[in-house]
Design an enzyme around this catalytic site. Sequence first.
Site, PDB file in Angstrom:
ATOM      1  CE1 TYR A 155      33.526  30.520  45.799  1.00  0.00           C
ATOM      2  CE2 TYR A 155      34.327  31.745  47.696  1.00  0.00           C
ATOM      3  CZ  TYR A 155      34.153  30.545  47.031  1.00  0.00           C
ATOM      4  OH  TYR A 155      34.596  29.378  47.611  1.00  0.00           O
ATOM      5  CB  SER A 200      33.598  29.400  51.400  1.00  0.00           C
ATOM      6  OG  SER A 200      34.767  30.167  51.544  1.00  0.00           O
TER       7      SER A 200
HETATM    8  N1  LIG Z   1      39.964  25.624  47.734  1.00  0.00           N
HETATM    9  C1  LIG Z   1      39.595  26.379  48.744  1.00  0.00           C
HETATM   10  O1  LIG Z   1      40.438  26.993  49.434  1.00  0.00           O
HETATM   11  C2  LIG Z   1      38.166  26.512  49.115  1.00  0.00           C
HETATM   12  C3  LIG Z   1      37.859  27.232  50.287  1.00  0.00           C
HETATM   13  C4  LIG Z   1      36.543  27.360  50.655  1.00  0.00           C
HETATM   14  C5  LIG Z   1      35.546  26.759  49.895  1.00  0.00           C
HETATM   15  N2  LIG Z   1      35.877  26.083  48.761  1.00  0.00           N
HETATM   16  C6  LIG Z   1      34.788  25.467  48.006  1.00  0.00           C
HETATM   17  O2  LIG Z   1      35.090  24.103  47.772  1.00  0.00           O
HETATM   18  C7  LIG Z   1      34.509  23.672  46.546  1.00  0.00           C
HETATM   19  C8  LIG Z   1      35.567  22.999  45.698  1.00  0.00           C
HETATM   20  O3  LIG Z   1      36.607  23.924  45.454  1.00  0.00           O
HETATM   21  P1  LIG Z   1      38.029  23.467  44.878  1.00  0.00           P
HETATM   22  O4  LIG Z   1      38.998  24.432  45.411  1.00  0.00           O
HETATM   23  O5  LIG Z   1      38.227  22.031  45.093  1.00  0.00           O
HETATM   24  O6  LIG Z   1      37.824  23.789  43.333  1.00  0.00           O
HETATM   25  P2  LIG Z   1      38.539  23.182  42.052  1.00  0.00           P
HETATM   26  O7  LIG Z   1      39.854  22.577  42.388  1.00  0.00           O
HETATM   27  O8  LIG Z   1      38.487  24.250  41.024  1.00  0.00           O
HETATM   28  O9  LIG Z   1      37.561  21.977  41.611  1.00  0.00           O
HETATM   29  C9  LIG Z   1      36.257  22.253  41.218  1.00  0.00           C
HETATM   30  C10 LIG Z   1      35.624  20.994  40.696  1.00  0.00           C
HETATM   31  O10 LIG Z   1      34.329  21.334  40.197  1.00  0.00           O
HETATM   32  C11 LIG Z   1      34.260  21.044  38.801  1.00  0.00           C
HETATM   33  N3  LIG Z   1      33.510  22.079  38.138  1.00  0.00           N
HETATM   34  C12 LIG Z   1      33.808  23.405  38.103  1.00  0.00           C
HETATM   35  N4  LIG Z   1      32.882  24.052  37.394  1.00  0.00           N
HETATM   36  C13 LIG Z   1      31.990  23.126  36.972  1.00  0.00           C
HETATM   37  C14 LIG Z   1      30.810  23.192  36.197  1.00  0.00           C
HETATM   38  N5  LIG Z   1      30.388  24.332  35.693  1.00  0.00           N
HETATM   39  N6  LIG Z   1      30.135  22.047  35.962  1.00  0.00           N
HETATM   40  C15 LIG Z   1      30.572  20.856  36.463  1.00  0.00           C
HETATM   41  N7  LIG Z   1      31.677  20.738  37.208  1.00  0.00           N
HETATM   42  C16 LIG Z   1      32.379  21.854  37.439  1.00  0.00           C
HETATM   43  C17 LIG Z   1      35.706  21.039  38.337  1.00  0.00           C
HETATM   44  O11 LIG Z   1      35.792  20.319  37.135  1.00  0.00           O
HETATM   45  P3  LIG Z   1      37.045  20.538  36.138  1.00  0.00           P
HETATM   46  O12 LIG Z   1      38.115  19.659  36.698  1.00  0.00           O
HETATM   47  O13 LIG Z   1      36.528  20.122  34.814  1.00  0.00           O
HETATM   48  O14 LIG Z   1      37.393  21.990  36.208  1.00  0.00           O
HETATM   49  C18 LIG Z   1      36.367  20.373  39.521  1.00  0.00           C
HETATM   50  O15 LIG Z   1      36.153  18.997  39.514  1.00  0.00           O
HETATM   51  C19 LIG Z   1      33.893  24.908  45.912  1.00  0.00           C
HETATM   52  O16 LIG Z   1      32.523  24.941  46.195  1.00  0.00           O
HETATM   53  C20 LIG Z   1      34.590  26.055  46.615  1.00  0.00           C
HETATM   54  O17 LIG Z   1      33.797  27.205  46.651  1.00  0.00           O
HETATM   55  C21 LIG Z   1      37.158  25.942  48.356  1.00  0.00           C
END
Ligand SMILES: NC(=O)c1ccc[n+]([C@@H]2O[C@H](COP(=O)([O-])OP(=O)(O)OC[C@H]3O[C@@H](n4cnc5c(N)ncnc54)[C@H](OP(=O)(O)O)[C@@H]3O)[C@@H](O)[C@H]2O)c1
Length: 321
Positions: free
Chosen positions: A201, A188
């Site tokens: 985080y 990130s």
């Molecule tokens: N979105 C952003 O702006 C952003 C920016 C920088 C970095 N990131 C990084 O990108 C990655 C994905 O983020 P996102 O925004 O796409 O998140 P998200 O929409 O919350 O999706 C997270 C995914 O991981 C699964 N998950 C969460 N906790 C879990 C656990 N304990 N065991 C197994 N699966 C689990 C969720 O499953 P469920 O559907 O069951 O919840 C979902 O499929 C993360 O590493 C985050 O730090 C995101």
Amino acid sequence: MSFSDVLATIGGLTVAFYLLKLSWTCCCGLREYFLSKLWQVNLRRYGQWAVVTGATSGIGKAYACELARRGLNVALVSRSAKKLQEVAREIEKQYGRKTRTIQVDFTEGHSIYPAIAEQLQGLEIGILVNNVGMVYSDCFTYFLDVPDAGQKITQLIYCNILSVPQMTRLILPGMVERKTGLIINISSEAGIRPQPLLSLYCATKIFVTYFSQCLHAEYKSMGITVQCVAPFIVSTKMTNMKVNSFVKSAPEFAHDALNTVGHSNYTSGCLSHALQDMALAILLPDWIRMSSFLIIKLANQAKRIKSERRVCKENLKIKLK
Ligand SMILES: NC(=O)c1ccc[n+]([C@@H]2O[C@H](COP(=O)([O-])OP(=O)(O)OC[C@H]3O[C@@H](n4cnc5c(N)ncnc54)[C@H](OP(=O)(O)O)[C@@H]3O)[C@@H](O)[C@H]2O)c1
């Protein structure tokens, strides 16, 4: 040579150095975000299967779909069986690729990995996307105010940190044996520009960044590419923000980020995020950025207290009537 000549030479060399640095950054950016669109790496060359963690929503789901669109079978690893089935069906129907689903909760720690290894056995895995990640609260929070902090700290470390080297340990040996493979680790922007009120985080994300960069240096001579992707804001369940010129949609982000494979081993993933990164680096010194998070938090708290007071007053008026 007079003193003023020495100063002029130093000045000239400094300007030349920064101009060279700027030109190099522009060339890299041109390759990463423009040429990469015309000159994409064929991802099938790494192997038949891709494994994506956290694949049932947001960035993970978008990567899984984009990889299937580019011809790979996908093993989806996430925690909800129902969502896994839905995404698997969607991929099979839309892209005609094979899928495999593995239901695990990454917050459970070490115990889950033997079961994952068993379920991945026999697959020729060419790509691993270490995407799974969580935040400990739905808003910016002082470390000591994190609800149920004792448990959350462990869960966050298990999910955001431990999952990355453990999944790598399972899959990398097969890649080394076949002398080819791609590991994409989703870090990130918060991993290089720390944000107060998201302390743990951010710390987990700098782990992902450093781990990726070191691993790439260790294994590149063995045919393995390790790419670290550091997005700004993507519209997902985690951020709960609408798409706009700064915030990317997850499918668009995954599409652009996958184009950068083979062109950059550390990337913001898309042009808009790279420009935001550059603007932050040039315009906002760390101390201003760090204190602005605290100021925004205090302003939000004041706003919340004000609106709670207003509601109380209105309720009181109704009761008195
Ligand atoms: N979105 C952003 O702006 C952003 C920016 C920088 C970095 N990131 C990084 O990108 C990655 C994905 O983020 P996102 O925004 O796409 O998140 P998200 O929409 O919350 O999706 C997270 C995914 O991981 C699964 N998950 C969460 N906790 C879990 C656990 N304990 N065991 C197994 N699966 C689990 C969720 O499953 P469920 O559907 O069951 O919840 C979902 O499929 C993360 O590493 C985050 O730090 C995101």
